[in-house]
Design an enzyme around this catalytic site. Structure first.
Site, PDB file in Angstrom:
ATOM      1  N   PHE A 112      32.513  42.031  35.691  1.00 26.26           N
ATOM      2  CA  PHE A 112      33.533  41.119  35.070  1.00 26.26           C
ATOM      3  C   PHE A 112      34.896  41.789  35.122  1.00 26.26           C
ATOM      4  O   PHE A 112      35.192  42.952  34.831  1.00 26.26           O
ATOM      5  CB  PHE A 112      33.352  40.716  33.767  1.00 26.26           C
ATOM      6  CG  PHE A 112      32.195  39.971  33.352  1.00 26.26           C
ATOM      7  CD1 PHE A 112      32.199  38.632  33.309  1.00 26.26           C
ATOM      8  CD2 PHE A 112      30.996  40.801  33.185  1.00 26.26           C
ATOM      9  CE1 PHE A 112      30.840  38.083  33.046  1.00 26.26           C
ATOM     10  CE2 PHE A 112      29.740  40.285  32.832  1.00 26.26           C
ATOM     11  CZ  PHE A 112      29.631  38.861  32.595  1.00 26.26           C
ATOM     12  N   ASP A 113      35.922  40.977  35.656  1.00 23.69           N
ATOM     13  CA  ASP A 113      37.446  41.200  35.265  1.00 23.69           C
ATOM     14  C   ASP A 113      37.678  40.854  33.944  1.00 23.69           C
ATOM     15  O   ASP A 113      36.824  40.411  33.180  1.00 23.69           O
ATOM     16  CB  ASP A 113      38.268  40.668  36.203  1.00 23.69           C
ATOM     17  CG  ASP A 113      39.820  40.773  36.046  1.00 23.69           C
ATOM     18  OD1 ASP A 113      40.226  41.926  35.692  1.00 23.69           O
ATOM     19  OD2 ASP A 113      40.604  40.100  35.872  1.00 23.69           O
TER      20      ASP A 113
END
Length: 300
Positions: A112-113
């Protein structure tokens, strides 16, 4: 890898129904259902099991997502993805790489960012509108305050009658506060399954592993991210702060089954190096490309 997670969960919790469940959602008509079922049965013997279908006959499937208790909606249709996010469903637009990577079949790996994906776009707004120096100052000042408190106003109009049958219209403003990005609820769902393995002393052999891959700098703005996750009661297995460096080469080493980011140039960089990527169309970053404001067409 996803099927292996389910197999391991069934071994540890034979009576539990908390498993990964894939639902095929399509706006095709039911008449094509036989062909779809035959395809799924063919590939299911190899790597995929899909029990539930939703064929809407030309109608958008977005309205059915909550009824199916959807934790994540993936599609190649960016408009449907945007509609799903507006409905409060974690969603992203899929982009497949040109070259295939050798991915783990025993451990589901999800990357994930942070900003505008797990968190709101509060910090992104400061960077875009005021620059990095202001952003660093802001993060230092609010290091101990979870990211972010975003207020959304909803306007409702109400009409009532007063004596002499005159109408008065009232404007009601309802303010809703949220502190999360579109994918937070999906990370929560993964964390819930991870904890089932931890409860059986299977932390080191857990078949789910999560990664935070962010352009933030650890020294100047990393503490707030980690403290926010802690305040939510969520864990990330690996946190990788790149300080603006490209994400693609690192993702090539991680080899996640999917990587979520809100900015297309990160998606493109990851895809070029063989990572299956998913764009989250959320936040102020949609108005920018590589840090530059995208010019909007002038209204006539």
């Amino acid at each position: 890898a996803l099927m292996n997670v389910n197999t391991r969960l069934r071994e540890l919790y034979p009576d539990s129904e908390e498993l990964f469940d894939i639902v095929l959602m399509t706006n095709n008509h039911a008449q094509v259902g036989v062909r779809l079922i035959n395809s799924i049965n063919h590939y299911g013997t190899l790597r995929l099991t899909i029990e539930r279908f939703c064929m809407t006959g030309g109608k958008s499937p977005i309205g059915y997502l909550k009824a199916y208790m959807t934790n994540l909606y993936l599609s190649k249709d960016s408009e449907k993805v945007t509609d799903a996010i507006e409905e409060g469903i974690a969603a992203a637009t899929m982009f497949m790489p040109e070259k295939e990577s050798d991915l783990s079949s025993t451990q589901l790996r999800v990357a994930f960012d942070g900003d505008a994906v797990l968190f709101s776009d509060e910090s992104e707004i400061i960077v875009k509108q005021h620059g990095l120096d202001t952003f660093f100052e802001h993060e230092k000042e609010f290091e101990n305050k979870p990211l972010a408190q975003v207020k959304k106003n909803f306007h409702l109009h109400a009409t009532s009658l007063i004596p002499d049958n005159k109408e008065i219209t009232y404007l009601l403003i309802i303010t809703q506060t949220t502190s999360q990005g579109p994918l937070k609820c999906f990370l929560e769902a993964l964390g819930k399954l991870q904890r089932k393995f931890y409860a059986k002393n299977e932390r080191m052999s857990c078949p789910i592993r999560t990664f935070l891959v962010t352009a933030r700098s650890a020294a100047s703005s990393g503490a707030r991210v980690l403290k926010t996750l802690r305040s939510w009661g969520l864990e990330i297995d690996e946190a990788l702060f790149l300080a603006g460096a490209p994400k693609g080469p690192l993702l090539e080493k991680i080899r996640p089954h999917i990587f979520f980011d809100d900015q297309m140039f990160h998606i493109e960089g990851a895809k070029e190096l063989g990572t299956i990527s998913a764009h989250v169309p959320y936040g102020i970053g949609q108005k920018y490309n590589k840090g530059k404001l995208i010019e909007q067409p002038k209204k006539k």
